[in-house]
Design an enzyme around this catalytic site. Structure first.
Site, mmCIF file in Angstrom:
data_model
loop_
_atom_site.group_PDB
_atom_site.id
_atom_site.type_symbol
_atom_site.label_atom_id
_atom_site.label_comp_id
_atom_site.label_asym_id
_atom_site.label_seq_id
_atom_site.Cartn_x
_atom_site.Cartn_y
_atom_site.Cartn_z
ATOM 1 N N ASP A 139 0.974 -1.456 -0.044
ATOM 2 C CA ASP A 139 -0.349 -0.230 -0.247
ATOM 3 C C ASP A 139 1.022 1.192 -0.126
ATOM 4 O OD1 ASP A 139 -2.424 -1.595 -0.138
ATOM 5 O OD2 ASP A 139 -2.191 -1.283 2.912
ATOM 6 N N LYS A 156 2.278 2.028 -5.316
ATOM 7 C CA LYS A 156 3.074 2.112 -6.219
ATOM 8 C C LYS A 156 2.163 1.836 -7.248
ATOM 9 C CE LYS A 156 3.413 -2.917 -4.332
ATOM 10 N NZ LYS A 156 2.536 -2.651 -2.609
ATOM 11 N N HIS A 160 -4.673 -2.822 -6.600
ATOM 12 C CA HIS A 160 -3.796 -0.756 -6.368
ATOM 13 C C HIS A 160 -4.619 -0.285 -7.245
ATOM 14 C CE1 HIS A 160 0.177 -3.925 -7.762
ATOM 15 N NE2 HIS A 160 -0.164 -3.701 -6.767
HETATM 16 P P1 IMP Z 1 -2.438 -12.628 2.516
HETATM 17 O O1 IMP Z 1 -1.270 -11.919 1.257
HETATM 18 O O2 IMP Z 1 -4.176 -13.039 2.149
HETATM 19 O O3 IMP Z 1 -2.154 -14.823 2.651
HETATM 20 O O4 IMP Z 1 -2.282 -11.895 3.751
HETATM 21 C C1 IMP Z 1 -1.360 -11.814 4.415
HETATM 22 C C2 IMP Z 1 -0.848 -10.900 4.847
HETATM 23 O O5 IMP Z 1 -0.262 -9.658 4.084
HETATM 24 C C3 IMP Z 1 -1.719 -9.882 6.055
HETATM 25 O O6 IMP Z 1 -1.113 -9.060 6.900
HETATM 26 C C4 IMP Z 1 -2.491 -8.928 4.613
HETATM 27 O O7 IMP Z 1 -3.307 -8.340 5.551
HETATM 28 C C5 IMP Z 1 -0.852 -8.259 3.926
HETATM 29 N N1 IMP Z 1 -1.178 -8.256 2.462
HETATM 30 C C6 IMP Z 1 -2.112 -9.110 1.785
HETATM 31 N N2 IMP Z 1 -2.019 -8.149 0.495
HETATM 32 C C7 IMP Z 1 -1.248 -7.057 0.599
HETATM 33 C C8 IMP Z 1 -1.368 -5.292 -0.208
HETATM 34 O O8 IMP Z 1 -1.578 -5.686 -1.153
HETATM 35 N N3 IMP Z 1 -1.438 -4.327 0.575
HETATM 36 C C9 IMP Z 1 -1.334 -4.495 2.365
HETATM 37 N N4 IMP Z 1 -1.255 -5.675 2.469
HETATM 38 C C10 IMP Z 1 -1.808 -7.056 1.962
#
Ligand code: IMP
Length: 424
Positions: free
Chosen positions: A13, A16, A41
Site C-alpha cells: 500500500d 506503487k 492497486h
Molecule cells: P495474504 O496475502 O492474504 O495471505 O495476507 C497476508 C498478509 O499480507 C496480511 O497481513 C495482509 O493484510 C497482507 N497483505 C496482502 N496483500 C496486501 C496488499 O496488497 N497490501 C497490503 N497488505 C497486504
C-alpha cells in the site's frame, strides 16, 4: 530497451500503482510476477478511480501489453470479474492487451475456504490475511500439488476429477470445524465456464517476454505487496506467501536478473500496515487523523490501515535486499499539517542498537524505535510541481531519507492524481 522493477519498501500500500502508472508511459509491457488478488492497486486516470487486483495497471493505457507471469496466483473467477468491471468503465481487456502465463497457479474455492479455516484455527495468532486463498495456493505450489492454468484450459476433464477429489478431502476438514462445505459440482461448473473465457489469454509468457526484449521493447514489473510482506525478508510469519522483493520479479516472469536495468523502491512519507504483526513506529493518533480524513483504508478489504511514522530501519534494509537504484516517496502531502515529524533512525533491543530489522517476530515486537524529530513544513504541497519549489523543511526531510538509505529520491507524490508527482 530498459527494464524496470517497482517494489514497495514497506508493508504494501505504498502507492506503487500511481508510480507504475507514471512509468508506464515510457514502456511497452507491464508485468505482474507475484501475488494475487490480495493486492489492490488504486490508480486515478482521467479523473476516474480504478482499483486493480490482478490485472497490471498498464491496462489503463492504450497500446500497452499486460502480462500476468508464472509467479502470480490467479483466481479465475475473480479475474473475469475484474475484466468485466473494467469493461463497464470503458476499458477493454482482450488477448491483444493481456496475456496470462499458462504456468500460473490457480486459486481454487477450497483454497479460499482453507485460508479462512487456517486463520480461524490460529485464534489470537492469526495473520490477518485478505482471505483470498493466497497462502494455501502458494502452499500447494510448493507442495507440488497445485492447479495451473494449463491444467484448466488444456485438460478440463482431468482438472475436474482432481478438483472433486481435493474438495471432498477438504470438506471433511471444513465439516469437522463446523464450516460451510463446498459443492464440487458447482465449483467445477463455474471453473469450466471460466476456462472457456480464459483459454485465449493463456500462453507461454516466458517466450513472449523474451521475444519482446529481442525486439527492443521495454518491460515494467509492477510489484505487489511490499518488502516486509516478503516470505523470506518480511516480518515472518506475518507476511504473504510470495517473494515480493525484486528477485521475485525475475523468478515470477522468467526474465533473468541481467536484463533488469533499474529497481525503483516506493515508500510512503510515513508507514502503514494492514493485518497483524509487528509495527514498531505505529502511532494511533496519526492513524486517527488519517482515518478522519477518509484516508488509509485498504483497497482490497476496506480495513482501516494501521499508521505510524517513517521507519528508516525498514527502508534501509529494503534498499539493500531489493537493490533500489532510486526511491519514490509517496503522500508527502499527508504530513503537510505536522508541526514536528518524528523519524525512526534505528531500534534498540535489550540495550543493543539495531540498524537492520531482527529475524524474530517476537524481537520485532519488542524493539524500541529511536526517533529524531524533524521540523514540519506546515504548508500545502499538493500543487507543487518542482522539487526546488518544495518547502525547505520538506526538502530537508527527503534529503534525510536519502542519507539514511543511501538512495536518491527521484519522485515525490503530493496528491492522488497522475499530475501530482514531482519527478526530479
Ligand atoms: P495474504 O496475502 O492474504 O495471505 O495476507 C497476508 C498478509 O499480507 C496480511 O497481513 C495482509 O493484510 C497482507 N497483505 C496482502 N496483500 C496486501 C496488499 O496488497 N497490501 C497490503 N497488505 C497486504
Amino acid at each position: 530497451m530498459s527494464n524496470t522493477i517497482v517494489i514497495g519498501a514497506q508493508w504494501g500500500d505504498e502507492g506503487k500503482g500511481k508510480i507504475v502508472d507514471l512509468l508506464t508511459e515510457k514502456v511497452d509491457v507491464v508485468v505482474r510476477a507475484q501475488g494475487g488478488n490480495n493486492a489492490g492497486h488504486t490508480v486515478i486516470s482521467d479523473g476516474k478511480e480504478y482499483i486493480l487486483h490482478l490485472i497490471p495497471s498498464g491496462i489503463l493505457w492504450p497500446g500497452k501489453m499486460c502480462v500476468i507471469g508464472n509467479g502470480v496466483v490467479m483466481d479465475p473467477v475473480a479475474l473475469l470479474g475484474e475484466i468485466d468491471g473494467l469493461a463497464e468503465k470503458g476499458i477493454s481487456v482482450t488477448p491483444e492487451n493481456l496475456q496470462i502465463s499458462d504456468r500460473a497457479h490457480l486459486v481454487m474455492p477450497f483454497h479460499r475456504q482453507l485460508d479462512a479455516f487456517r486463520e480461524a484455527s490460529k485464534g489470537d495468532n492469526k495473520i490477518g490475511t485478505t482471505k483470498r486463498g493466497i497462502g494455501p495456493t502458494y502452499g500447494d505450489k510448493i507442495d507440488r500439488v497445485g492447479f495451473r492454468l494449463h491444467d484448466l484450459v488444456g485438460d478440463p476433464v482431468k482438472f475436474s476429477e482432481r478438483l472433486h477429489k481435493r474438495i471432498s478431502d477438504c470438506n471433511v476438514l471444513f465439516e469437522g470445524a463446523g464450516m460451510e462445505t463446498l459443492d464440487a459440482e458447482e465449483s467445477g461448473k463455474e471453473l469450466l465456464e471460466a476456462a472457456e473465457r480464459l483459454a485465449p489469454y493463456s500462453t507461454d509468457t516466458v517466450g513472449t517476454l523474451h521475444a519482446y526484449m529481442k525486439e527492443g521493447r521495454s518491460l515494467l514489473f509492477e510489484g505487489a505487496q511490499g518488502t516486509y510482506l516478503d516470505i523470506d525478508q518480511g516480518t515472518y510469519p506475518y507476511v504473504t506467501s510470495s517473494n515480493t522483493t525484486s528477485g521475485g520479479a525475475c523468478t515470477g516472469s522468467g526474465v533473468p536478473p541481467q536484463k533488469i536495468d533499474r529497481v525503483v523502491g516506493v515508500t510512503k512519507a510515513y508507514t502503514t500496515r494492514v493485518g497483524e504483526g509487528p509495527f514498531p513506529t505505529q502511532n494511533d493518533n496519526l492513524a486517527d487523523r488519517f482515518h478522519k480524513m477518509g484516508r488509509e483504508f485498504g483497497a482490497t478489504t476496506g480495513r482501516k490501515r494501521r499508521c505510524g511514522w517513517l521507519d528508516l530501519v525498514l527502508v534501509r534494509y529494503a534498499a539493500m535486499v531489493n537493490g533500489f537504484d532510486d526511491l519514490a516517496i509517496t503522500i508527502l502531502d499527508g504530513l503537510d499539517d505536522c508541526e514536528e515529524i518524528p523519524i525512526c533512525t534505528h531500534y534498540e533491543l535489550n540495550g543493543k542498537k539495531l540498524m537492520l530489522p531482527p529475524a524474530s517476530a517476537e524481537d520485532f515486537a519488542n524493539v524500541v524505535p529511536v526517533y529524531e524529530s524533524l521540523p514540519g513544513w506546515q504548508s500545502d504541497t499538493t500543487g507543487v510541481k518542482n522539487f526546488e519549489d518544495l518547502p525547505a523543511n520538506a526538502k530537508a526531510y527527503l534529503e534525510r531519507i536519502e542519507k539514511e538509505t543511501e538512495t536518491r529520491v527521484s519522485m515525490v507524490g503530493v496528491g492522488p492524481s497522475r499530475d501530482q508527482t514531482i519527478v526530479r
